[in-house]
Design an enzyme around this catalytic site. Structure first.
Site, PDB file in Angstrom:
ATOM      1  N   CYS A 114      11.188  70.445-146.079  1.00  0.00           N
ATOM      2  CA  CYS A 114       9.729  70.424-146.160  1.00  0.00           C
ATOM      3  C   CYS A 114       9.152  69.674-144.966  1.00  0.00           C
ATOM      4  CB  CYS A 114       9.270  69.790-147.464  1.00  0.00           C
ATOM      5  SG  CYS A 114       9.579  68.025-147.585  1.00  0.00           S
ATOM      6  N   HIS A 267       7.751  63.502-149.481  1.00  0.00           N
ATOM      7  CA  HIS A 267       7.302  64.850-149.120  1.00  0.00           C
ATOM      8  C   HIS A 267       6.273  64.741-148.000  1.00  0.00           C
ATOM      9  CE1 HIS A 267       6.076  69.019-149.572  1.00  0.00           C
ATOM     10  NE2 HIS A 267       4.840  68.665-149.868  1.00  0.00           N
ATOM     11  N   ASN A 291      -1.116  69.992-148.405  1.00  0.00           N
ATOM     12  CA  ASN A 291       0.249  70.088-148.910  1.00  0.00           C
ATOM     13  C   ASN A 291       0.808  71.429-148.456  1.00  0.00           C
ATOM     14  OD1 ASN A 291       2.637  70.358-150.322  1.00  0.00           O
ATOM     15  ND2 ASN A 291       1.805  69.637-152.257  1.00  0.00           N
ATOM     16  N   ASP A 688      15.716  70.906 -85.295  1.00  0.00           N
ATOM     17  CA  ASP A 688      14.267  70.855 -85.481  1.00  0.00           C
ATOM     18  C   ASP A 688      13.604  70.681 -84.114  1.00  0.00           C
ATOM     19  OD1 ASP A 688      11.713  70.608 -86.441  1.00  0.00           O
ATOM     20  OD2 ASP A 688      11.980  68.572 -87.217  1.00  0.00           O
TER      21      ASP A 688
END
Length: 709
Positions: A114, A267, A291, A688
């Site tokens: 839950c 819960h 809920n 470079d």
């Protein structure tokens, strides 16, 4: 000397996985934690529909490899939605993902997830978040193959998880999550994908809403006990909801016990809103709670149809009275009495849809880091005198003060979340979570990072209460505008691991990695006064060189090794410093070879030897205890004194490559390291030609340069 970019070109500061030196091997191995099926497995199987071989319709997907169950159920069949619904197959869909995905019910006696249900029930109200987790344009209509894709947030990135739609059932009914509508299947399919990522359905038996919140949103978690929350809790909840935060709450106690007022202990519930109503001369502060079962509601004051609503004098409160099933109002006082834990997931602007501008979300900054043994794993503040300075540092600039007219103090609120990466997966091999935490110090805008001396002088302005062995540690802070430094750490020195640091601030505030040992080129470090070199000059070694070389007037790696051994012996340094091995001499030869014969003439030797003499002086200067080795702190300083500017990550790579097992740099490895660094920089500068800091290199040139070095 070139200013060093963060661990090479194209690297994102704070993200080690984007470094080219690490990315070169990334394609050889699957990303840790990825549960997505290979493309080849997404094709339909023999039956015409996709079957997931990684997460099959079998007990191994229910209980994992161990096969031990914590819940007593027997799955009778794995069924596809077209067979486990009484509705027409054409009506099967993933759900109406607009403002709500519909109510979801859970048969709670079968599986204790839950905690997961409460999160997806809350997320179903946010279309933008749900579209991220459940990519659109999936369903059971045209193009249906039985294959579905979901996305979960894992350590700073979204990971796709592929599953088939074979769902566990008991007597032709879904065994776990299911929706109120028989033809809606987004929730059980999402649950299956999440179970796959976690290893099995069994892994969802007991968990924490915060964990699922983070996985489904990429937000930052924060947990409170009601007693620890601000006194004005209603106002605090209102601000959270204004920022788009997801809020869950629970009443402590045995799982599934229903009290007289309709609250279930153990819960998880969702907080979906707050409001005020006028009762005579008083304003009543209310909290709206949901809920996820869609039933079993609060029956106390301000519940649906309670007498309190008849006393309300507001004319616009009628819409508050009639709520959907499972949702109810209660006063803030009853909220405090009936819920003990509140868990919050903070979302940033990128994680929310905010077209009307009503939300005021956080601005999030995300950085990766590593604790490397001997280099960036300094332990907690207990080791402040020795190793703490080695930990990674992140600069936090707070200038956007809180926009709160009720708060007279000028402060800036922020959240810091420190997550250790991949540790849950590593637990399968017996590796436990590290105890992690962080401290925040007052910063200095003129300094790139806080030195060992700086950290000795000032205590932190904020610290976590304790280092915890959890996936993520979060702290909310409020400080006056200014510069600060965040230092994440493990509880003990030399504990290795990867971490993700996330900083949530108001708009206008920033957080960036603090790079150690990087100085602006216009302000180079002044070299210390170095003692004379104990080695003879190149000219003084000419006779020895001539004796070692052959008719070609050049020496091989073996001859160079003999020459160096004899020089160290004559200088009386052979006992203090380890000798040069043959492999080290091969490296020195390759880095100075001008003709491609694997040999070194006296001109090359003389040039190299002058540098070695200079670097030897540097080594002696920073080998402060005369041990013949340097630790990482001494190496940091020695590199700068030798004229090399390296960043934090490159220094870590140097340590991994050149330190001995005791995490120290010997004289030989120091010389080899600087020779390699010097050669690679010179090679770059040669290519470079226009000084742009960018070079073009062919495939052959790249292989030749990297293989012969």
């Amino acid at each position: 000397m070139y200013r060093m970019p963060w661990s090479g070109g194209g690297h994102t500061p704070g993200f080690y996985d984007s470094s080219s030196v690490l990315r070169r091997n990334s394609l050889l191995y699957p990303t840790p934690g990825t549960a997505a099926a290979p493309a080849s497995q997404t094709l339909p199987g023999p039956g015409g529909l996709f079957e997931d071989q990684q997460f099959p319709a079998a007990n191994s997907s229910l209980h994992g490899p161990a096969g031990v169950s914590q819940y007593n159920i027997v799955i009778t069949r794995w069924m596809r939605p077209r067979k486990c619904t009484f509705e027409s197959f054409e009506r099967c869909n993933l759900g109406q993902r607009n403002e709500s995905c519909g109510h979801i019910y859970l048969v709670d006696v079968r599986v204790g997830d839950c905690w997961f249900l409460s999160v997806i029930a809350c997320l179903s109200l946010n279309k933008h978040v749900m579209d991220q987790v459940i990519p659109p344009d999936q369903g059971f209509g045209e193009g249906y193959t039985g294959c579905f894709r979901f996305k979960f947030w894992q350590y700073g990135q979204w990971v796709e998880v592929v599953v088939d739609d074979q769902l566990p059932t008991i007597n032709n009914k879904l065994a776990f999550l299911y929706s109120k509508d028989n033809n809606e299947f987004w929730s059980p399919l999402l649950e299956k994908a999440y179970a796959k990522m976690k290893g099995s359905y069994e892994s969802l038996y007991i968990g924490y809403p915060l964990e699922a919140m983070v996985d489904l949103t990429g937000g930052a978690p924060e947990s409170f006990q009601i007693s620890e929350m601000p006194k004005d809790l209603w106002k605090f909840l209102r601000k959270l909801l204004e920022k788009g935060s997801i809020i869950c709450c629970a009443k402590p106690g045995p799982v599934g016990v229903l009290n007289e007022q309709g609250i279930v202990t153990g819960h998880a519930y969702s907080v979906t809103g707050v409001d005020q109503v006028q009762v005579k001369t008083n304003r009543i502060e209310l909290v709206r709670v949901r809920n996820p079962w869609g039933r079993v509601e609060w029956n106390g004051a301000w519940s649906d149809g309670s007498a309190e609503w008849s006393q309300v004098t507001d004319t616009n409160c009628r819409q508050m009275v009639h709520l959907e099933d499972g949702e109810f109002w209660m006063s803030i006082e009853d909220f405090k009495k009936n819920f003990g834990n509140v868990e919050i997931c903070h979302l940033s602007l990128s994680q929310l849809s905010n077209p009307d501008g009503k939300l005021k979300p956080w601005v999030q900054m995300v950085y990766e880091g590593r604790w490397i043994r001997g280099f960036s794993a300094g332990g907690n503040l207990y080791y402040k005198d020795k190793y703490y300075w080695m930990n990674p540092q992140f600069k936090l600039a707070l200038f956007e003060e809180d926009d709160d007219p009720d708060d007279p103090e000028v402060t800036c609120t922020f959240l810091v979340a420190l997550m250790q990466k991949h540790r849950r997966r590593m637990r399968l091999t017996g590796v436990n979570f590290l105890y992690i935490g962080f401290d925040i110090f007052k910063g200095n805008p003129t300094k790139a990072f806080l030195t060992h001396e700086d950290l000795q002088e000032e205590p932190p302005v904020l610290s976590v209460k304790e280092h915890k062995n959890s996936t993520e540690v979060t702290m909310r802070g409020s400080l006056p505008p200014g510069h600060y430094v965040i230092i994440p750490s493990t509880a003990n020195p030399n504990e290795e691991g990867e971490f993700l640091l996330r900083v949530f601030t108001e708009k206008g505030n920033t957080a960036v990695p603090a790079e150690r040992n990087t100085l602006p080129m216009e302000n180079p470090q002044r070299l210390p006064n170095l003692a004379p070199c104990p080695l003879p000059s190149a000219g003084e070694s000419k006779e020895l060189f001539d004796r070692m070389c052959g008719p070609d007037e050049a020496i091989s790696a073996l001859e160079l090794q003999k020459l160096l051994i004899e020089i160290l012996q004559k200088s009386g340094l052979n006992e203090k410093w380890d000798g040069f091995g043959l492999d080290a001499c091969k490296s020195l030869i390759s880095l100075t070879d001008r003709h491609g014969f694997g040999k070194m003439g006296f001109t090359e030797f003389s040039n190299l030897w002058s540098k070695i003499c200079q670097w030897t002086r540097v080594f002696n200067q920073f080998d402060k205890d005369g041990s013949g080795t340097m630790n990482s702190q001494e190496m940091f300083s020695a590199l700068q004194a030798a004229g090399f500017q390296v960043d934090e990550f490159l220094m870590q790579l140097i340590g991994l490559r050149y330190t001995d097992p005791d995490l120290t740099f010997s004289y030989v490895t120091f010389i080899c390291c600087l020779t390699k660094l010097d050669t690679m920089i010179r090679s770059f500068k040669t290519m470079d030609k226009f000084g742009t800091g960018v070079i073009n290199i062919t495939y052959k040139e790249w292989l030749q340069m990297t293989m012969y070095s």
